[in-house]
Design a protein around this motif. Structure first.
Motif, mmCIF file in Angstrom:
data_model
loop_
_atom_site.group_PDB
_atom_site.id
_atom_site.type_symbol
_atom_site.label_atom_id
_atom_site.label_comp_id
_atom_site.label_asym_id
_atom_site.label_seq_id
_atom_site.Cartn_x
_atom_site.Cartn_y
_atom_site.Cartn_z
ATOM 1 N N ALA A 1 19.383 26.959 -20.608
ATOM 2 C CA ALA A 1 18.247 27.155 -19.701
ATOM 3 C C ALA A 1 16.985 26.402 -20.121
ATOM 4 O O ALA A 1 16.266 25.882 -19.270
ATOM 5 C CB ALA A 1 17.954 28.648 -19.555
ATOM 6 N N ARG A 2 16.708 26.364 -21.397
ATOM 7 C CA ARG A 2 15.459 25.724 -21.833
ATOM 8 C C ARG A 2 15.610 24.233 -22.074
ATOM 9 O O ARG A 2 14.737 23.444 -21.720
ATOM 10 C CB ARG A 2 14.937 26.391 -23.102
ATOM 11 N N GLY B 1 18.397 22.385 -21.171
ATOM 12 C CA GLY B 1 19.180 21.716 -20.137
ATOM 13 C C GLY B 1 20.393 20.976 -20.659
ATOM 14 O O GLY B 1 20.907 20.079 -19.993
ATOM 15 N N PRO C 1 20.700 34.587 -10.305
ATOM 16 C CA PRO C 1 20.130 33.711 -9.283
ATOM 17 C C PRO C 1 18.709 33.246 -9.597
ATOM 18 O O PRO C 1 18.240 32.261 -9.021
ATOM 19 C CB PRO C 1 20.157 34.582 -8.014
ATOM 20 N N ASP C 2 18.043 33.916 -10.504
ATOM 21 C CA ASP C 2 16.682 33.528 -10.868
ATOM 22 C C ASP C 2 16.639 32.443 -11.940
ATOM 23 O O ASP C 2 15.562 31.927 -12.252
ATOM 24 C CB ASP C 2 15.892 34.754 -11.338
ATOM 25 N N GLN C 3 17.783 32.131 -12.511
ATOM 26 C CA GLN C 3 17.843 31.095 -13.552
ATOM 27 C C GLN C 3 17.963 29.712 -12.910
ATOM 28 O O GLN C 3 18.792 29.505 -12.028
ATOM 29 C CB GLN C 3 19.075 31.303 -14.455
ATOM 30 N N ARG C 4 17.156 28.801 -13.368
ATOM 31 C CA ARG C 4 17.303 27.405 -12.964
ATOM 32 C C ARG C 4 18.114 26.722 -14.059
ATOM 33 O O ARG C 4 17.630 26.573 -15.189
ATOM 34 C CB ARG C 4 15.941 26.736 -12.828
ATOM 35 N N LEU C 5 19.325 26.348 -13.703
ATOM 36 C CA LEU C 5 20.230 25.758 -14.686
ATOM 37 C C LEU C 5 20.661 24.367 -14.246
ATOM 38 O O LEU C 5 20.784 24.105 -13.046
ATOM 39 C CB LEU C 5 21.477 26.639 -14.847
ATOM 40 N N PRO C 6 20.947 23.498 -15.210
ATOM 41 C CA PRO C 6 21.416 22.161 -14.846
ATOM 42 C C PRO C 6 22.808 22.202 -14.215
ATOM 43 O O PRO C 6 23.155 21.349 -13.407
ATOM 44 C CB PRO C 6 21.428 21.396 -16.167
ATOM 45 N N ARG C 7 23.605 23.199 -14.601
ATOM 46 C CA ARG C 7 24.960 23.345 -14.080
ATOM 47 C C ARG C 7 25.421 24.764 -14.365
ATOM 48 O O ARG C 7 25.124 25.320 -15.410
ATOM 49 C CB ARG C 7 25.889 22.337 -14.760
ATOM 50 N N ARG C 8 26.177 25.328 -13.425
ATOM 51 C CA ARG C 8 26.728 26.674 -13.599
ATOM 52 C C ARG C 8 28.239 26.559 -13.798
ATOM 53 O O ARG C 8 28.952 26.160 -12.876
ATOM 54 C CB ARG C 8 26.418 27.547 -12.389
#
Length: 121
Positions: free
Chosen positions: A12-13, A15, A49-56
């Motif tokens: 998360a931090r 990426g 859903p609140d996490q902004r991730l480069p890929r799930r």
């Protein structure tokens, strides 16, 4: 387990998805294998859903969530909800509804999520 924090930071931090998921798989196979709390955090980090991730990596999240659900003998609504969210994210709506229904039987808190899934059907 400190490794869970490292996984979250990598993903998360920083990426660094490839590094994070490789490390996460090591945790899943090793020290976190029987740690329900760590498994839950690993899975939720990916499907939150609140996490902004480069890929799930939903396969990874699903493996963690399923292991936690199995260890809890399907008696923990939060873990069931997390597993249902993985299936939902994978487009497996019927499976998500079935598992979320189990969660609601244990804790009505999740009724809203179940209602949302049913509306999508």
């Amino acid at each position: 387990i400190p490794g869970v924090a490292r996984f979250q930071i990598l993903l998360a931090r920083l990426g660094r998805a490839d590094d994070a998921y490789a490390y996460g798989r090591e945790l899943l196979a090793g020290v976190a294998r029987d740690d329900i709390g760590s498994l839950a955090i690993l899975a939720w980090t990916v499907v939150d859903p609140d996490q902004r991730l480069p890929r799930r990596d939903l396969a990874f999240a699903g493996a963690c969530a399923q292991r936690a659900v199995d260890l809890s003998q399907r008696r923990n609504a939060t873990l069931l909800d997390t597993l249902a969210r993985v299936h939902h994210a994978q487009g497996e709506l019927d499976q998500a509804i079935a598992i979320e229904t189990e969660a609601v039987r244990l804790d009505a808190f999740f009724a809203g999520v179940l209602a949302d899934y049913r509306r999508e059907r």
